[in-house]
Design a protein around this motif. Structure first.
Motif, PDB file in Angstrom:
ATOM      1  N   GLY A 189       0.774  -1.241   0.000  1.00 14.80           N
ATOM      2  CA  GLY A 189       0.000   0.000   0.000  1.00 14.80           C
ATOM      3  C   GLY A 189       0.799   1.280   0.000  1.00 14.80           C
ATOM      4  N   LEU A 190       1.997   1.263  -0.559  1.00 11.15           N
ATOM      5  CA  LEU A 190       2.840   2.460  -0.533  1.00 11.15           C
ATOM      6  C   LEU A 190       2.352   3.516  -1.525  1.00 11.15           C
ATOM      7  CD1 LEU A 190       6.279   0.630  -0.290  1.00 11.15           C
ATOM      8  CD2 LEU A 190       5.064   1.813   1.544  1.00 11.15           C
ATOM      9  N   VAL A 191       2.036   3.122  -2.748  1.00 11.43           N
ATOM     10  CA  VAL A 191       1.502   4.081  -3.720  1.00 11.43           C
ATOM     11  C   VAL A 191       0.094   4.501  -3.314  1.00 11.43           C
ATOM     12  CG1 VAL A 191       0.847   4.450  -6.123  1.00 11.43           C
ATOM     13  CG2 VAL A 191       2.931   3.196  -5.593  1.00 11.43           C
ATOM     14  N   THR A 192      -0.708   3.567  -2.828  1.00  7.68           N
ATOM     15  CA  THR A 192      -2.067   3.904  -2.409  1.00  7.68           C
ATOM     16  C   THR A 192      -2.047   4.950  -1.307  1.00  7.68           C
ATOM     17  OG1 THR A 192      -2.074   2.006  -0.902  1.00  7.68           O
ATOM     18  CG2 THR A 192      -3.069   1.675  -3.035  1.00  7.68           C
ATOM     19  N   GLN A 193      -1.088   4.847  -0.409  1.00  8.12           N
ATOM     20  CA  GLN A 193      -0.980   5.820   0.683  1.00  8.12           C
ATOM     21  C   GLN A 193      -0.717   7.227   0.135  1.00  8.12           C
ATOM     22  OE1 GLN A 193       1.506   4.509   3.918  1.00  8.12           O
ATOM     23  NE2 GLN A 193       1.899   6.601   4.628  1.00  8.12           N
ATOM     24  N   GLY A 194       0.223   7.330  -0.818  1.00 11.10           N
ATOM     25  CA  GLY A 194       0.494   8.625  -1.428  1.00 11.10           C
ATOM     26  C   GLY A 194      -0.704   9.149  -2.206  1.00 11.10           C
ATOM     27  N   ALA A 195      -1.406   8.261  -2.891  1.00  8.99           N
ATOM     28  CA  ALA A 195      -2.571   8.669  -3.666  1.00  8.99           C
ATOM     29  C   ALA A 195      -3.697   9.174  -2.770  1.00  8.99           C
ATOM     30  CB  ALA A 195      -3.064   7.503  -4.522  1.00  8.99           C
ATOM     31  N   LEU A 196      -3.905   8.519  -1.644  1.00  7.73           N
ATOM     32  CA  LEU A 196      -4.943   8.956  -0.706  1.00  7.73           C
ATOM     33  C   LEU A 196      -4.688  10.372  -0.216  1.00  7.73           C
ATOM     34  CD1 LEU A 196      -5.550   5.741   1.414  1.00  7.73           C
ATOM     35  CD2 LEU A 196      -7.308   7.020   0.181  1.00  7.73           C
ATOM     36  N   ASP A 197      -3.434  10.685   0.059  1.00  9.18           N
ATOM     37  CA  ASP A 197      -3.089  12.033   0.510  1.00  9.18           C
ATOM     38  C   ASP A 197      -3.440  13.075  -0.543  1.00  9.18           C
ATOM     39  OD1 ASP A 197      -2.105  10.983   2.857  1.00  9.18           O
ATOM     40  OD2 ASP A 197      -0.005  11.040   2.223  1.00  9.18           O
ATOM     41  N   LEU A 198      -3.290  12.704  -1.820  1.00 12.99           N
ATOM     42  CA  LEU A 198      -3.472  13.670  -2.901  1.00 12.99           C
ATOM     43  C   LEU A 198      -4.928  13.827  -3.336  1.00 12.99           C
ATOM     44  CD1 LEU A 198      -0.373  12.748  -5.093  1.00 12.99           C
ATOM     45  CD2 LEU A 198      -0.663  14.783  -3.692  1.00 12.99           C
ATOM     46  N   VAL A 199      -5.705  12.747  -3.330  1.00  5.54           N
ATOM     47  CA  VAL A 199      -7.087  12.859  -3.811  1.00  5.54           C
ATOM     48  C   VAL A 199      -8.008  13.473  -2.769  1.00  5.54           C
ATOM     49  CG1 VAL A 199      -6.820  10.926  -5.405  1.00  5.54           C
ATOM     50  CG2 VAL A 199      -7.751  10.506  -3.117  1.00  5.54           C
ATOM     51  N   GLY A 200      -7.617  13.394  -1.487  1.00  6.80           N
ATOM     52  CA  GLY A 200      -8.412  14.005  -0.443  1.00  6.80           C
ATOM     53  C   GLY A 200      -9.738  13.309  -0.210  1.00  6.80           C
TER      54      GLY A 200
END
Length: 262
Positions: free
Chosen positions: A90-101
């Motif tokens: 879940g490393l990319v998913t974690q970064g994506a969650l931060d960005l999509v809000g």
């Protein structure tokens, strides 16, 4: 060093129906092509609990920051609906969650039960077990699709890319993060030594898990023997994706491929 190639637009490519494997068969790890997926499932299930630590050791602690920056550079914005294929822990998913809000959403998909268990420890709650070549989602479901350092694990680039295009909405963005074979002989030697040998020995010693040696060796061997960027860009275009481009760092050690679903 920071290199970036210009988008290739509508460059003419082959329309051959021949599959494109990301690398030659690795007979030292599995006897037959049919055994490859079983080998991968077992390897990742046995090593998933250390994958975040391996990533930290590989990127010297910069992995999450780099992933988030790459997502931003590719065009990920608040409110987007994201699919992260081969999400691992879940490393990319974690970064994506931060960005999509809060107005956006992120779904992580992986075939490994062990990896999904690790991903559940992170903030992403939309986790699905599945294969990149057979995505269990309707057509035009996502605004953005990412795949982090797992392209070498698909069976056929064109089959996977066709599926990625299918689930993207018109104008949707595809981002593939990859580690590549550096062009510098010195950097190639050092990368091979560190990833394939040193990391495997250290993690096996620290954990008592001999599969760590197999994991890092396989990781490097599939990196070094992966098809060149021109083949990947050509396969992206062949399935109908446009504006295909490559962004490179560290003499080609890090490669980010970006494409658009017209």
């Amino acid at each position: 060093m920071n290199q970036s190639t210009e988008p290739t637009g509508q460059r003419s490519v082959s329309t051959s129906s021949q599959p494109i494997a990301p690398h030659p068969p690795m007979r030292q790890y599995y006897d037959a092509i049919e055994a490859r997926q079983g080998f991968l499932h077992e390897l990742f299930n046995r090593t998933a609990y250390q994958y975040r630590n391996i990533d930290k050791a590989t990127g010297f602690g910069s992995g999450l920051r780099y992933r988030k920056k790459a997502l931003q550079r590719a065009g990920l914005k608040p409110g987007m609906r994201v699919l992260d294929v081969a999400c691992g822990p879940g490393l990319v998913t974690q970064g994506a969650l931060d960005l999509v809000g809060p107005s956006g959403s992120v779904t992580g998909l992986d075939p490994s039960i062990g990896m999904l268990r690790e991903a559940q420890k992170g903030p992403c709650r939309g986790l699905v077990r599945g294969m990149g070549e057979q995505l269990p989602f309707p057509n035009m479901s996502f605004d953005f699709l990412s795949m982090g350092y797992a392209l070498r694990h698909v069976s056929d680039l064109k089959t996977a890319f066709s599926e990625y295009r299918r689930v993207l909405k018109p104008g949707g963005i595809l981002l593939l993060l990859e580690i590549g074979r550096p062009q510098s002989p010195l950097l190639l030697f050092l990368s091979r030594l560190y990833i394939k040998t040193v990391m495997g020995i250290i993690f096996a010693a620290l954990t008592g898990n001999r599969h760590m040696i197999t994991l890092t060796a396989y990781w490097w061997d599939t990196t070094e023997l992966c098809v060149p960027p021109e083949t990947i860009l050509g396969a992206l275009q062949e399935v109908g994706l446009t504006d295909c481009s490559l962004h490179e760092l560290f003499n080609g050690l890090l490669r980010d491929y970006r494409a658009i679903r017209a």
